[in-house]
Design a protein around this motif. Structure first.
Motif, PDB file in Angstrom:
ATOM      1  N   ALA A 132      32.305  49.208  32.626  1.00  0.00           N
ATOM      2  CA  ALA A 132      32.399  50.561  33.091  1.00  0.00           C
ATOM      3  C   ALA A 132      32.210  50.260  34.795  1.00  0.00           C
ATOM      4  O   ALA A 132      32.336  50.432  35.312  1.00  0.00           O
ATOM      5  N   LEU A 133      31.223  49.558  35.118  1.00  0.00           N
ATOM      6  CA  LEU A 133      29.953  49.568  36.216  1.00  0.00           C
ATOM      7  C   LEU A 133      31.034  48.798  36.624  1.00  0.00           C
ATOM      8  O   LEU A 133      30.629  49.198  37.978  1.00  0.00           O
ATOM      9  N   PHE A 134      31.957  47.577  36.702  1.00  0.00           N
ATOM     10  CA  PHE A 134      32.361  46.761  37.475  1.00  0.00           C
ATOM     11  C   PHE A 134      33.501  47.931  37.393  1.00  0.00           C
ATOM     12  O   PHE A 134      34.311  46.251  37.807  1.00  0.00           O
ATOM     13  N   MET A 135      34.046  49.197  37.533  1.00  0.00           N
ATOM     14  CA  MET A 135      35.806  48.482  37.168  1.00  0.00           C
ATOM     15  C   MET A 135      35.955  49.581  38.672  1.00  0.00           C
ATOM     16  O   MET A 135      35.161  51.474  38.844  1.00  0.00           O
ATOM     17  N   PHE A 136      36.305  49.026  39.512  1.00  0.00           N
ATOM     18  CA  PHE A 136      36.149  49.286  41.152  1.00  0.00           C
ATOM     19  C   PHE A 136      37.555  50.029  41.314  1.00  0.00           C
ATOM     20  O   PHE A 136      38.068  51.393  42.736  1.00  0.00           O
ATOM     21  N   SER A 137      38.209  49.818  40.996  1.00  0.00           N
ATOM     22  CA  SER A 137      39.572  50.135  40.985  1.00  0.00           C
ATOM     23  C   SER A 137      40.156  51.718  40.729  1.00  0.00           C
ATOM     24  O   SER A 137      39.590  52.447  40.283  1.00  0.00           O
ATOM     25  N   LYS A 138      40.474  52.487  41.677  1.00  0.00           N
ATOM     26  CA  LYS A 138      41.270  54.226  41.770  1.00  0.00           C
ATOM     27  C   LYS A 138      42.315  54.436  39.822  1.00  0.00           C
ATOM     28  O   LYS A 138      42.144  55.130  39.699  1.00  0.00           O
ATOM     29  N   SER A 139      42.753  52.677  40.136  1.00  0.00           N
ATOM     30  CA  SER A 139      43.894  53.386  39.096  1.00  0.00           C
ATOM     31  C   SER A 139      43.272  53.564  37.768  1.00  0.00           C
ATOM     32  O   SER A 139      43.163  53.726  36.512  1.00  0.00           O
ATOM     33  N   LEU A 140      42.114  52.996  37.125  1.00  0.00           N
ATOM     34  CA  LEU A 140      41.138  52.602  36.036  1.00  0.00           C
ATOM     35  C   LEU A 140      39.947  53.940  36.428  1.00  0.00           C
ATOM     36  O   LEU A 140      39.142  53.245  35.160  1.00  0.00           O
TER      37      LEU A 140
END
Length: 288
Positions: free
Chosen positions: A222-230
């Motif tokens: 979760a810490l490396f999910m930078f995309s707005k779609s995610l």
């Protein structure tokens, strides 16, 4: 002076011929007791307390929970930061989070170690009811994990309340319950889940790796999910990760939504029940 009495003669073995057979049948004078769950629990308790790995693992757990808990409490008490509005027991979270790795390890080893050494065959010969063996292991482990966690977390909570007495308002009854009994139940259930995974995988290193991954991977991903779609996926991973659910017992959740109160306890109870059900089902179908 009294005259010594002769020893009482012991009952002789009862030899008699079976109906329709010329050969005698031996009947032992020793009463035969039908084994049950109580005897399986006593056997598993003897095995658990006689293994050095149990003492080492629980010792590391207590050291982490108490040692890190007292250290963080002392640091916060000596700092000049205003903590008047925070939960005075929340610093115990760090020690319990790290200590849970030791409980996970012990839970896996409770079942998988016997498969690695081959002793599971002896266990199943002594107790042919496989479900009774797994039930006994689960009962003994859960009680041991709960008591050790309860005592350790309660000691840390008492010291934190004393250290921060002048800096915070006193902890409420709900905060005391969640930081002691609630945390102990959650950690014991997490260890019981590890026991079920160990029974399913039957390999110590593999089961421990799976459980540590289940604890840490969702939060790290979760810490490396930078995309707005995610964003929704990231939020769900934050909310339902085990570190976040554990932090809820200390009123310092990583997110403003998701589980609250005692919700993490019911979530872990449901997951553990499913895993244990699968372990019982496969244990009856697979070879030892």
């Amino acid at each position: 002076m009294s005259t010594p009495q002769p020893p009482t003669p012991q009952a002789a073995p009862d030899w008699h011929a079976a109906p329709g057979s010329p050969y005698p049948v031996y009947t032992s004078p020793i009463p035969v007791v039908r084994a049950g769950l109580r005897h399986a629990v006593a056997s598993e308790w003897t095995k658990m307390r006689s293994l050095r790995s149990t003492m080492w693992t629980l010792g590391v757990f207590v050291l982490l929970v108490v040692g890190i808990g007292l250290l963080t409490g002392a640091v916060v008490a000596s700092s000049s930061t205003d903590v008047a509005t925070s939960n005075p027991l929340e610093q115990g979270f760090f020690g319990v989070l790290l200590g849970s790795i030791a409980v996970i390890t012990l839970g896996v080893l409770t079942t998988s170690s016997e498969y690695g050494s081959g002793m599971i065959r002896t266990t199943m010969v002594a107790c042919p009811s496989r479900s009774r063996v797994l039930a006994a292991k689960s009962i003994v482990f859960f009680l041991v994990a709960f008591v050790v966690t309860l005592v350790s977390s309660a000691c840390v909570a008492v010291v934190h309340a004393a250290l921060l007495e002048g800096q915070t308002s006193g902890p409420t009854g709900e905060q005391w319950f969640k930081a002691t009994v609630g945390v102990a139940l959650y950690v014991a259930l997490l260890g019981l889940l590890s026991l079920a995974v160990g029974s399913l995988v039957r390999h110590s290193a593999g089961a421990i790796t799976l459980m540590i991954g289940a604890v840490l991977a969702p939060l790290v991903v979760a810490l490396f999910m930078f995309s707005k779609s995610l964003e929704n996926v990231q939020q769900a991973l934050f909310e339902y990760s085990i570190p976040n659910q554990l932090s809820i017992f200390y009123s310092n959740s990583l997110s403003d939504s998701g589980p609250s109160g005692l919700d993490p306890l019911w979530i872990m109870l449901g997951v553990t029940a499913v895993a244990l059900g699968a372990a019982f089902a496969l244990l009856e179908k697979r070879d030892v």
